[in-house]
Design an enzyme around this catalytic site. Structure first.
Site, mmCIF file in Angstrom:
data_model
loop_
_atom_site.group_PDB
_atom_site.id
_atom_site.type_symbol
_atom_site.label_atom_id
_atom_site.label_comp_id
_atom_site.label_asym_id
_atom_site.label_seq_id
_atom_site.Cartn_x
_atom_site.Cartn_y
_atom_site.Cartn_z
ATOM 1 N N TYR A 189 0.934 -1.221 0.017
ATOM 2 C CA TYR A 189 -0.064 0.003 0.147
ATOM 3 C C TYR A 189 0.820 1.087 0.029
ATOM 4 C CZ TYR A 189 -3.344 3.300 1.758
ATOM 5 O OH TYR A 189 -4.367 4.575 1.818
ATOM 6 N N THR A 191 1.576 3.541 1.906
ATOM 7 C CA THR A 191 2.115 4.234 3.054
ATOM 8 C C THR A 191 3.453 3.070 3.420
ATOM 9 O OG1 THR A 191 0.694 3.111 4.525
ATOM 10 C CG2 THR A 191 0.388 5.560 3.824
ATOM 11 N N LYS A 192 3.334 2.083 2.785
ATOM 12 C CA LYS A 192 4.136 0.860 3.224
ATOM 13 C C LYS A 192 5.584 1.158 2.796
ATOM 14 C CE LYS A 192 1.002 -1.273 5.288
ATOM 15 N NZ LYS A 192 -0.139 -0.651 5.295
ATOM 16 N N ASN A 193 6.560 0.191 3.352
ATOM 17 C CA ASN A 193 8.019 0.272 3.104
ATOM 18 C C ASN A 193 8.252 0.301 1.650
ATOM 19 O OD1 ASN A 193 8.065 0.489 5.850
ATOM 20 N ND2 ASN A 193 8.897 -1.550 6.163
#
Length: 392
Positions: A189, A191-193
């Site tokens: 997603y 906002t993920k790493n």
């Protein structure tokens, strides 16, 4: 009375969790669009292979979200109505929703108040003859006690599904999380790493499980149905199960392939920001993240602080959120505990007081920006805003 109004604000709003996107991803998406193959295809297959290699997993199946990954992992685990699945109250609603959509009953076990991960002792106490699976969440990128959870699953004959949405880089005693259990579920997603915009992946120990998840993720059509429009000629397919529309597209996979190349650089940058925050906030009346445990690798996905108004001179968590927003700093709440939400209270009769550690943390927690996209000036703005909000 303490004045919590900002003294100085960042000129432009700093978006929480904004991803680091570089020219390579943009060019890869354009190239994929020009190829004419936008849906599930060769790029998706390449991404699956790359993730499997990075994680040391024998099998990986790309899907359109971590939620889909959790749902299909539960189905492939044989979870049925009447079964129970134990998970944490300190998680995003998707974890619990996936259990519900699989037809099972979610059972919550409280968290360790230091690590914020599920407490293995609480898990053990929650196991009943109806328990079918354990679903731990590696919160903020910190690994759960996988030695204890794995032993529990083996002792009781339970499936083990790891929610690794925050934890793609995380290891526990030298082993990547997501490879301890039967399944590991990743998120890409925004906002993920590493990101694909939307997207997820299932790591599977067993080839038959991976094959079934691939079928379930694309309408229940027979394996490699995406090849039916390829240059080898039309391929007939058969529907073998009532599946879902959970497949990843080649445009998403093209982004992910380039993001994966920089995963270690991005982690190193987040570690730098984490260390700056630790130093800058050490003297403040805030609860800071516990140090990573020995022989683990923390993915440093979320930098969370706890705002306890008894320590802050009356400043509540929500007032802290409002003040940071006035400073033009985007912040998050990860998470209100699951029993705080009315749907789960009404359906399952859960109360926050039944999970006191998760309830307290959920009412105090704030996530500060820690994306690899942040510049040194951005980090300085976050630090300044936190200190000014606390008048420190």
């Amino acid at each position: 009375m303490t004045d919590f109004r900002p003294v100085r604000s960042k000129e432009r709003f700093l978006v929480f969790g904004a991803p680091a996107i570089e020219d390579a991803e943009i060019e890869a998406v354009v190239s994929t669009m020009k190829s004419g193959w936008l849906g599930t295809g060769p790029q998706t297959a390449r991404f699956e292979q790359a993730i499997a290699q990075y994680k040391g997993s024998p099998h990986a199946v790309a899907l359109n979200s971590c939620t889909a990954a959790l749902h299909l992992s539960l189905l492939a685990s044989g979870v049925q109505p009447g079964d129970e699945v134990i998970t944490t109250p300190m998680t995003f609603c998707a974890t619990v929703n996936a259990i519900i959509h699989a037809g099972a009953t979610p059972v919550l076990a409280d968290i360790d108040p230091v690590t914020l991960n599920i407490d293995p002792g609480a898990v053990e106490a929650a196991i009943t003859p109806r328990t079918k699976a354990l679903l731990p969440v590696h919160f903020a990128g910190r690994p759960c006690r996988m030695d204890l959870l794995t032993a529990m699953a083996e002792t009781h004959g339970l499936k083990l599904i790891e929610d690794c949405a925050h934890a793609i880089e995380t290891t526990y005693r030298g082993k990547p999380v997501g490879t301890f259990g039967d399944f590991g579920c990743l998120s890409f997603y925004v906002t993920k790493n590493i990101v694909t915009g939307e997207g997820g992946m299932v790591l599977a120990r067993n080839e038959a499980d991976a094959a079934r998840i691939k079928v379930l993720g694309l309408h229940g059509m027979s394996k490699d149905a995406w090849k039916r429009f390829g240059d080898e000629g039309y391929k007939h397919y058969q529907v073998v199960e009532a599946g879902f529309k959970y497949n990843m597209t080649d445009m998403q996979a093209a982004i992910g392939l380039h993001q994966l190349e920089r995963i270690e650089r991005y982690l190193a940058r987040r570690a730098e920001i984490w260390a700056q925050y630790d130093e800058a906030f050490a003297d403040l009346p805030l609860g800071l993240p516990a140090a990573p445990e020995a022989d683990t690798r923390h993915a440093m996905h979320l930098y969370t602080v706890l705002v306890d108004r008894e320590r802050t001179g009356g400043l509540s968590r929500d007032a802290f959120l409002d003040a940071m927003t006035r400073h033009n700093i985007g912040v998050g709440v990860h998470y209100l505990s699951i029993p705080e939400h009315p749907y789960y209270r009404e359906r399952f009769g859960w109360t926050p007081e039944a999970f006191p550690h998760a309830a307290r943390v959920g009412r105090q927690i704030v996530s500060l920006p820690i994306s690899a996209k942040l510049s040194d000036a951005d980090v300085a703005d976050v630090i300044r805003a936190v200190r000014q909000t606390l008048n420190a």
